[in-house]
Design an enzyme around this catalytic site. Structure first.
Site, PDB file in Angstrom:
ATOM      1  N   ARG A  56      73.504  49.082   9.370  1.00 11.47           N
ATOM      2  CA  ARG A  56      72.809  47.976   8.711  1.00 11.47           C
ATOM      3  C   ARG A  56      73.590  47.399   7.537  1.00 11.47           C
ATOM      4  NH1 ARG A  56      66.365  49.633   8.696  1.00 11.47           N
ATOM      5  NH2 ARG A  56      66.183  49.971  10.952  1.00 11.47           N
ATOM      6  N   ASP A 106      54.706  42.687   1.486  1.00 13.64           N
ATOM      7  CA  ASP A 106      55.777  43.521   2.025  1.00 13.64           C
ATOM      8  C   ASP A 106      56.944  43.457   1.049  1.00 13.64           C
ATOM      9  OD1 ASP A 106      56.255  44.709   5.096  1.00 13.64           O
ATOM     10  OD2 ASP A 106      58.085  44.429   3.934  1.00 13.64           O
TER      11      ASP A 106
END
Length: 284
Positions: A45, A146
């Site tokens: 990532r 979030d």
């Protein structure tokens, strides 16, 4: 942690020291605990960010972060290391419990969804409340937050693949989604009537203050915090649970993930059903 290397691709090398620094920084910023089993995930990532920034080493990237604690890159760092696995009506046994609880209270019922991801969970909550309360719903009733800004941007559009809603009933599909045409024929869009009941906002559960926006009350009838606590250590879990106490109305419900169990933690939450906890009335 030793200084062994993780060398999955020849163009980047992640040393043990760099990995240790990354795990410390994501814990400080987001409370996420990364174990050595996540090494490959971290590598894959973050190398995307290195390529986008034209950097050659993880150390250079870490120096960029630490040189400016207010850099926008910190959010990219968090986004990269956040896992967002979701679907419509995931852990479906929770939603009849939510519907029953909402019908017992009706007016001004509100829910905080603490891990909105790409929007499937808050949309599932919204559909449940519409079906349970109908005309008693008025304006935004779901605060959907979030830590990841990228998934929230997608959630706000309300656009999904048609295959994402394949498990919904025909009635739900007709009531709440518009089918795309032409190049968008494999996509669906949430109808404005449903999307308008959800207020999306970026929020880090580790932030010292949770500012609830208008028109919401400072307390909610229910909180969804499902499959979030598994990424935190026990002290962080306890702190968040203690803060949830002040965010729920008496008798309010806390929904957690199927693998999360807090029955052994002393406090005002009592197990009501499968991974559902109730805030005892005396906390009012």
């Amino acid at each position: 942690m030793n200084n062994t290397t993780v060398n999955i691709q020849s163009d980047f090398v992640l040393t043990g020291a760099e990995l240790q620094k990354i795990t410390a920084l994501i814990y400080q910023r987001a409370g996420i605990v990364l174990t050595h089993q996540k090494h490959d995930m971290v590598y894959n990532r973050l190398t995307r960010r290195l390529r986008q920034l034209g950097m050659k080493t993880f150390t250079a990237y870490l120096n960029l972060l630490e040189s400016n604690p207010f850099s926008d890159e910190w959010q990219q760092f968090i986004n990269a290391l956040t896992t967002n696995l979701t679907s419509f009506f995931r852990e479906a046994y929770h939603f009849p419990v939510l519907a029953e609880h909402a019908r017992s209270r009706q007016s001004n019922y509100s829910v905080w969804c603490t891990a909105a991801a790409t929007g499937e969970e808050p949309c599932s909550i919204a559909m449940t409340l519409h079906e349970a309360l109908g005309p008693h719903l008025n304006g935004p009733c779901i605060w959907a937050t979030d830590i990841d800004t990228e998934v929230l941007a997608k959630a706000k559009t309300g656009v999904y693949r048609h295959t994402d809603i394949q498990n919904l009933t025909p009635e739900q599909k007709r009531a709440w989604f518009l089918r795309g045409t032409g190049a968008q024929r494999e996509q669906v869009k949430v109808k404005p009537a449903l999307l308008s009941t959800i207020h999306y906002q970026q929020l880090n559960l580790l932030s010292p203050e949770w500012r609830v926006p208008a028109p919401f009350d400072t307390r909610f009838d229910a909180i969804f915090c499902r499959n979030v606590m598994i990424y935190f250590d026990k002290p962080t879990q306890l702190r968040i649970l203690q803060r949830f106490e002040n965010m729920l109305k008496p008798g309010g419900l806390l929904f957690v993930g199927h693998s999360e169990n807090f029955s052994n933690i002393n406090g005002p939450f009592r197990l009501r059903g499968q991974s559902v906890y109730c805030l005892t009335q005396e906390r009012a």
